[in-house]
Design a protein around this motif. Structure first.
Motif, short mmCIF file in Angstrom:
data_model
loop_
_atom_site.label_atom_id
_atom_site.label_comp_id
_atom_site.label_asym_id
_atom_site.label_seq_id
_atom_site.Cartn_x
_atom_site.Cartn_y
_atom_site.Cartn_z
N ALA A 314 0.88 -1.16 0.00
CA ALA A 314 0.00 0.00 0.00
C ALA A 314 0.92 1.21 0.00
CB ALA A 314 -0.90 0.00 1.22
N ASP A 315 0.77 2.08 -0.98
CA ASP A 315 1.68 3.22 -1.10
C ASP A 315 1.58 4.16 0.10
OD1 ASP A 315 2.73 2.50 -3.63
OD2 ASP A 315 0.92 3.25 -4.60
N GLU A 328 -3.64 3.49 -2.78
CA GLU A 328 -2.77 3.09 -3.88
C GLU A 328 -2.66 4.27 -4.84
OE1 GLU A 328 -0.29 0.48 -6.08
OE2 GLU A 328 -1.05 0.45 -4.02
N ALA A 342 -4.80 -3.47 -8.00
CA ALA A 342 -3.76 -2.98 -7.09
C ALA A 342 -4.39 -2.34 -5.86
CB ALA A 342 -2.86 -1.98 -7.80
N GLY A 343 -5.48 -1.60 -6.07
CA GLY A 343 -6.17 -0.99 -4.94
C GLY A 343 -6.77 -2.03 -4.02
N ALA A 346 -3.98 -3.71 -1.96
CA ALA A 346 -3.40 -2.83 -0.94
C ALA A 346 -4.10 -2.96 0.40
CB ALA A 346 -3.46 -1.38 -1.41
#
Length: 386
Positions: A314-315, A328, A342-343, A346
């Motif tokens: 998770a960014d 994300e 990707a979200g 995360a």
């Protein structure tokens, strides 16, 4: 003057503490802001040699002029100030009496912790958040990334490239030489450029030291200087264990993407649009926006990321009401199926503790898709921490 979101927090502190301290990088607007908010107070900058000499030779005489309160700019230039203020505020606890500003975070915080603990409210002013930038609706994402948020670049007509060149020269000459004894300023500037190239990446001091041709000890000291002057921010990994082997190294981010672009030699929006680091620079912008929102509210950062050994991450994430908000970041303007996946990934670490994950992207669309809240870059600042 450009209105600043942090004003409410500063007023809040001024109603609770005898001393209010505002740190932040040079040219972030500290002096302009406090002189506007506290226009009735006398102002003195301790970078003025005559004022500093007066203070050092006759401290009591110097401070006798300001018994009712004052703004002391670049307060770290006279370290004894904090001890003298302690005695003054202990005799008279009038709130909002003294306002201190400074561009060297560690020096100011050291003075507060030693002499003004419990007597000072501390906050930090970073360059403009996107919500503070005039005419944001007429600006493109690339123009925002390459210009950054330093107020001078939005308050007057000035060539950004000339301004950043002067800023770095001044920063190196004033702050770096005040904090540490750098023998080779060219090597330090090269180190700074290498840091810009790694914005959005896990911090690897060994690699940075090797690229710059310095020892690990020197690289560590220089990184501390960059943190102290609020040019870079180290985003820590999330501290809880979800049964995964999570990365424990912080991520390195520049606080201002305009400065990072200049250091990378990116001089136009056209070059930025095709640059291989555009995605990392957009992620840098998102993290900086979250950081500014926290500080502008008078709150600690409390921001994190997570990444396992397989690269699932998770960014950005933060805690909210006992739950976890994962974010994300994707720089593309078009939301793809891979972005949505990707979200979703995360948020999987958090399980039942996860709120609806966010996907912040480089376009303008805002909607929910397959359990992911899609947020356009213009709307991110308005929604963060709401």
């Amino acid at each position: 003057m450009i209105p600043r979101n942090i004003s409410k927090a500063i007023y809040r502190y001024a109603k609770s503490f005898p001393v209010v301290e505002i740190t932040g990088p040079r040219q972030s607007g500290k002096t302009t802001l406090v002189r506007s908010l506290f226009a009735d107070k006398p102002y003195v900058t301790l970078e003025d040699p005559s004022e500093r000499l007066f203070a050092e030779d006759d401290p009591k005489g110097f401070l006798a002029r300001f018994s009712e309160g004052a703004i002391f700019d670049e307060a770290q230039r006279w370290p004894d100030l904090f001890s003298y203020l302690q005695g003054m505020v202990d005799e008279d606890r009038q709130v909002g009496r003294f306002i201190l500003t400074g561009s060297q975070q560690f020096s100011l915080l050291a003075g507060v912790s030693q002499s003004l603990a419990g007597r000072a409210g501390v906050t930090r002013l970073l360059p403009l958040a996107s919500s503070e930038i005039p005419n944001l609706s007429a600006s493109s994402l690339n123009s925002i990334l390459i210009t950054g948020g330093y107020p001078a670049l939005h308050a007057q007509t000035i060539n950004a490239q000339d301004w950043f060149a002067s800023y770095i020269a001044t920063y190196v000459e004033r702050d770096v030489r005040q904090l540490i004894n750098v023998q080779d300023l060219t090597t330090f500037q090269r180190f700074l450029r290498f840091c810009a190239g790694r914005s959005g990446s896990l911090l690897n001091l060994n690699a940075l030291a090797g690229e710059a041709g310095v020892t690990n000890k020197v690289a560590q000291a220089w990184m501390s200087v960059l943190q102290s002057s609020d040019l870079v921010y180290l985003l820590p990994p999330y501290h809880k264990n979800f049964g995964k082997r999570l990365v424990k190294t912080p991520k390195l981010y520049f606080v201002d993407t305009g400065l990072a672009c200049w250091l990378l030699g990116i001089r136009s929006e056209e070059v930025l649009a095709l640059h291989p680091l555009r995605g990392a620079l957009f992620e840098t912008w998102v993290v900086a926006e979250a950081l500014k929102a926290r500080y502008n509210a008078g709150e600690p950062a409390d921001l994190y990321f997570w990444r396992d050994n397989n690269g699932v991450e998770a960014d950005l994430l933060y805690e909210k009401d006992g739950m976890l908000q994962t974010i994300e970041v994707k720089s593309g303007a078009t939301v793809t199926r891979d972005y949505i996946k990707a979200g979703q990934k995360a948020a999987k670490f958090a399980g039942d503790e996860a709120l609806t994950p966010w996907l912040v992207h480089g376009g303008d669309d805002n909607y929910e898709r397959n359990g992911v809240d899609v947020v356009g870059w213009r709307n991110f600042a308005e929604r963060i921490f709401k």
